[in-house]
Motif scaffolding. Structure first.
Motif, PDB file in Angstrom:
ATOM      1  N   ASP A   1       0.860  -1.181   0.000  1.00 36.74           N
ATOM      2  CA  ASP A   1       0.000   0.000   0.000  1.00 36.74           C
ATOM      3  C   ASP A   1       0.896   1.230   0.000  1.00 36.74           C
ATOM      4  O   ASP A   1       1.740   1.379   0.893  1.00 36.74           O
ATOM      5  CB  ASP A   1      -0.895   0.041   1.239  1.00 36.74           C
ATOM      6  N   SER A   2       0.735   2.084  -0.984  1.00 34.72           N
ATOM      7  CA  SER A   2       1.498   3.333  -0.994  1.00 34.72           C
ATOM      8  C   SER A   2       0.546   4.522  -1.020  1.00 34.72           C
ATOM      9  O   SER A   2      -0.443   4.538  -1.762  1.00 34.72           O
ATOM     10  CB  SER A   2       2.471   3.387  -2.173  1.00 34.72           C
ATOM     11  N   ILE A   3       0.863   5.500  -0.174  1.00 36.83           N
ATOM     12  CA  ILE A   3       0.042   6.695  -0.005  1.00 36.83           C
ATOM     13  C   ILE A   3       0.946   7.904  -0.219  1.00 36.83           C
ATOM     14  O   ILE A   3       1.855   8.159   0.573  1.00 36.83           O
ATOM     15  CB  ILE A   3      -0.590   6.744   1.399  1.00 36.83           C
ATOM     16  N   HIS A   4       0.716   8.639  -1.293  1.00 37.48           N
ATOM     17  CA  HIS A   4       1.539   9.804  -1.629  1.00 37.48           C
ATOM     18  C   HIS A   4       0.670  11.057  -1.505  1.00 37.48           C
ATOM     19  O   HIS A   4      -0.231  11.279  -2.317  1.00 37.48           O
ATOM     20  CB  HIS A   4       2.082   9.683  -3.052  1.00 37.48           C
ATOM     21  N   VAL A   5       0.931  11.861  -0.498  1.00 37.44           N
ATOM     22  CA  VAL A   5       0.166  13.087  -0.258  1.00 37.44           C
ATOM     23  C   VAL A   5       1.035  14.276  -0.674  1.00 37.44           C
ATOM     24  O   VAL A   5       2.199  14.363  -0.272  1.00 37.44           O
ATOM     25  CB  VAL A   5      -0.238  13.219   1.220  1.00 37.44           C
ATOM     26  N   PHE A   6       0.485  15.180  -1.479  1.00 33.93           N
ATOM     27  CA  PHE A   6       1.299  16.278  -1.993  1.00 33.93           C
ATOM     28  C   PHE A   6       0.519  17.589  -1.965  1.00 33.93           C
ATOM     29  O   PHE A   6      -0.708  17.617  -1.880  1.00 33.93           O
ATOM     30  CB  PHE A   6       1.750  15.987  -3.430  1.00 33.93           C
ATOM     31  N   GLU A   7       1.286  18.661  -2.066  1.00 36.54           N
ATOM     32  CA  GLU A   7       0.731  20.004  -2.195  1.00 36.54           C
ATOM     33  C   GLU A   7       1.482  20.703  -3.312  1.00 36.54           C
ATOM     34  O   GLU A   7       2.713  20.643  -3.370  1.00 36.54           O
ATOM     35  CB  GLU A   7       0.867  20.776  -0.881  1.00 36.54           C
ATOM     36  N   ALA A   8       0.766  21.348  -4.211  1.00 32.47           N
ATOM     37  CA  ALA A   8       1.365  22.071  -5.328  1.00 32.47           C
ATOM     38  C   ALA A   8       1.006  23.545  -5.217  1.00 32.47           C
ATOM     39  O   ALA A   8      -0.175  23.911  -5.266  1.00 32.47           O
ATOM     40  CB  ALA A   8       0.876  21.503  -6.659  1.00 32.47           C
ATOM     41  N   LEU A   9       2.017  24.389  -5.054  1.00 32.52           N
ATOM     42  CA  LEU A   9       1.809  25.828  -4.927  1.00 32.52           C
ATOM     43  C   LEU A   9       2.249  26.501  -6.215  1.00 32.52           C
ATOM     44  O   LEU A   9       3.414  26.385  -6.626  1.00 32.52           O
ATOM     45  CB  LEU A   9       2.608  26.370  -3.730  1.00 32.52           C
ATOM     46  N   ASP A  10       1.322  27.191  -6.868  1.00 33.17           N
ATOM     47  CA  ASP A  10       1.598  27.829  -8.157  1.00 33.17           C
ATOM     48  C   ASP A  10       2.491  29.054  -7.980  1.00 33.17           C
ATOM     49  O   ASP A  10       2.286  29.884  -7.087  1.00 33.17           O
ATOM     50  CB  ASP A  10       0.285  28.247  -8.833  1.00 33.17           C
ATOM     51  N   ARG A  11       3.490  29.142  -8.884  1.00 31.92           N
ATOM     52  CA  ARG A  11       4.355  30.304  -8.961  1.00 31.92           C
ATOM     53  C   ARG A  11       4.517  30.688 -10.427  1.00 31.92           C
ATOM     54  O   ARG A  11       3.968  30.026 -11.302  1.00 31.92           O
ATOM     55  CB  ARG A  11       5.723  30.003  -8.322  1.00 31.92           C
ATOM     56  N   ALA A  12       5.268  31.733 -10.701  1.00 35.49           N
ATOM     57  CA  ALA A  12       5.454  32.175 -12.077  1.00 35.49           C
ATOM     58  C   ALA A  12       6.231  31.123 -12.871  1.00 35.49           C
ATOM     59  O   ALA A  12       7.424  30.911 -12.618  1.00 35.49           O
ATOM     60  CB  ALA A  12       6.199  33.511 -12.104  1.00 35.49           C
ATOM     61  N   ARG A  13       5.536  30.447 -13.777  1.00 39.27           N
ATOM     62  CA  ARG A  13       6.118  29.446 -14.682  1.00 39.27           C
ATOM     63  C   ARG A  13       6.708  28.227 -13.963  1.00 39.27           C
ATOM     64  O   ARG A  13       7.331  27.381 -14.588  1.00 39.27           O
ATOM     65  CB  ARG A  13       7.206  30.075 -15.573  1.00 39.27           C
ATOM     66  N   THR A  14       6.543  28.159 -12.672  1.00 37.45           N
ATOM     67  CA  THR A  14       6.992  26.998 -11.902  1.00 37.45           C
ATOM     68  C   THR A  14       5.950  26.672 -10.838  1.00 37.45           C
ATOM     69  O   THR A  14       5.007  27.430 -10.616  1.00 37.45           O
ATOM     70  CB  THR A  14       8.349  27.249 -11.204  1.00 37.45           C
TER      71      THR A  14
END
Length: 270
Positions: free
Chosen positions: A153-166
Motif C-alpha cells: 500500500d502506498s500513499i503519496h500526499v502532496f501540495e502544489a503551490l503555483d508560482r510564475a512558470r513553476t
C-alpha cells in the motif's frame, strides 16, 4: 505532574503494537475514545480499503482524503458511495476535477506497468495558491492461492503551490508493506512495517497537464527509492543476520581464506 495527552498516548501505543494489525487497533481505539476518531483517522496511515463504484463498476481506494462521514468519493464518477443524503459534500473546483481525471488515467497506466494489477486512485482538492491531493496504490497477492496474503500500500500526499512558470511541490510518501506466508513445510511468517519519506521540489509548469506529469515523475522516483530501501531493510538485513548465525562455507574453509588473504597483504607490504 501533568497528565499525558490522550492523542499522544494513542499514537505511542500504536507504535508498540504489531504493524499488520494497525487497522484493527485504530478501530478499537476509536471505540474506546470516540473523541479521538477524527485525529486518529487523519494522522495514522493504515492499509487502504477497497470499494466498488456503483455507477462505473470500477474499484477505488478509500482513505481519509475522499471520506465524508461514512461515505467515500469515487474518482471515476465523482460521486459518494453510499450517497450522502443530509446536505451537499464539499467538491473540488472544475479545474482541479479535470486534473484529477487526467491523473487517474495516467496512474492507471502506471499501475499496470509497475504493478501488473492492483488498484490505483487519485484525489485532488483546492488549497490557497494551488491545489493538493493524494495518489493511492494497492496490490495484494496470495502466493499459491493459500495461506496469508502479501500486500503493498502506498500513499503519496502532496501540495502544489503555483508560482510564475513553476510550481513548488511538497510530497510525503508512505509505503505499508505486509509479507506473510503460512505453509505446512515452512510454518508461519509475518513481516510487516511502513516507511515514510518526504521531499520538496520546484519544477517548471506550462499548463495543468504539466502538474500531472510532474507529480507522476515525483511519485515514480519516490516509489523506486523506497522499494529499494525496503528490499535492503527486509531482505538485506535478514541475510546479514542469517550469515552471522550460520555461514555457508565451513569454519575451516573460512579460516583458510582469511589466512591466505593475510599472507597476500603481508607480501604486498614488504
Amino acid at each position: 505532574m501533568a497528565s499525558a495527552d490522550p492523542f499522544d498516548s494513542a499514537l505511542d501505543l500504536l507504535r508498540r503494537l504489531n504493524p499488520k494489525d494497525t487497522s484493527r487497533n485504530v478501530s478499537l481505539l476509536c471505540q474506546i475514545a470516540p473523541s479521538l476518531t477524527e485525529d486518529l483517522l487523519e494522522s495514522v496511515d493504515v492499509p487502504l480499503s477497497v470499494k466498488r463504484c456503483s455507477k462505473t463498476g470500477r474499484d477505488f481506494l478509500c482513505c481519509d482524503y475522499n471520506r465524508d462521514g461514512d461515505s467515500w468519493r469515487s474518482p471515476w464518477s465523482n460521486e459518494f458511495e453510499p450517497p450522502i443524503e443530509d446536505g451537499e459534500a464539499v467538491m473540488s473546483s472544475e479545474r482541479v476535477r479535470k486534473m484529477e481525471v487526467k491523473a487517474n488515467d495516467a496512474f492507471d497506466v502506471y499501475r499496470e506497468l509497475y504493478f501488473e494489477g492492483g488498484i490505483s486512485s487519485v484525489y485532488l482538492w483546492d488549497v490557497d495558491d494551488g491545489f493538493a491531493g493524494c495518489v493511492l496504490l494497492k496490490k495484494s497477492v496470495s502466493p499459491g492461492g493459500k495461506g496469508k496474503a502479501a500486500s503493498w500500500d502506498s500513499i503519496h500526499v502532496f501540495e502544489a503551490l503555483d508560482r510564475a512558470r513553476t510550481a513548488h511541490y511538497k510530497l510525503t510518501s508512505t509505503v505499508i508493506l505486509n509479507l506473510g506466508t503460512e505453509a505446512e513445510a515452512l510454518g508461519s511468517m509475518d513481516l510487516s512495517g511502513n516507511m515514510v519519506r518526504q521531499i520538496e521540489q520546484d519544477m517548471p509548469v506550462e499548463d495543468d497537464g504539466s502538474h500531472v506529469a510532474n507529480i507522476g515523475r515525483m511519485v515514480e522516483d519516490m516509489e523506486y527509492k523506497m522499494r529499494n530501501l525496503l528490499q535492503e531493510v527486509y531482505f538485506g538485513k535478514a541475510k546479514d543476520i542469517v550469515d552471522d548465525l550460520r555461514s555457508i562455507p565451513s569454519i575451516k574453509e573460512t579460516e583458510k581464506d582469511k589466512a591466505t588473504h593475510r599472507e597476500m597483504i603481508s607480501k604486498m607490504g614488504r
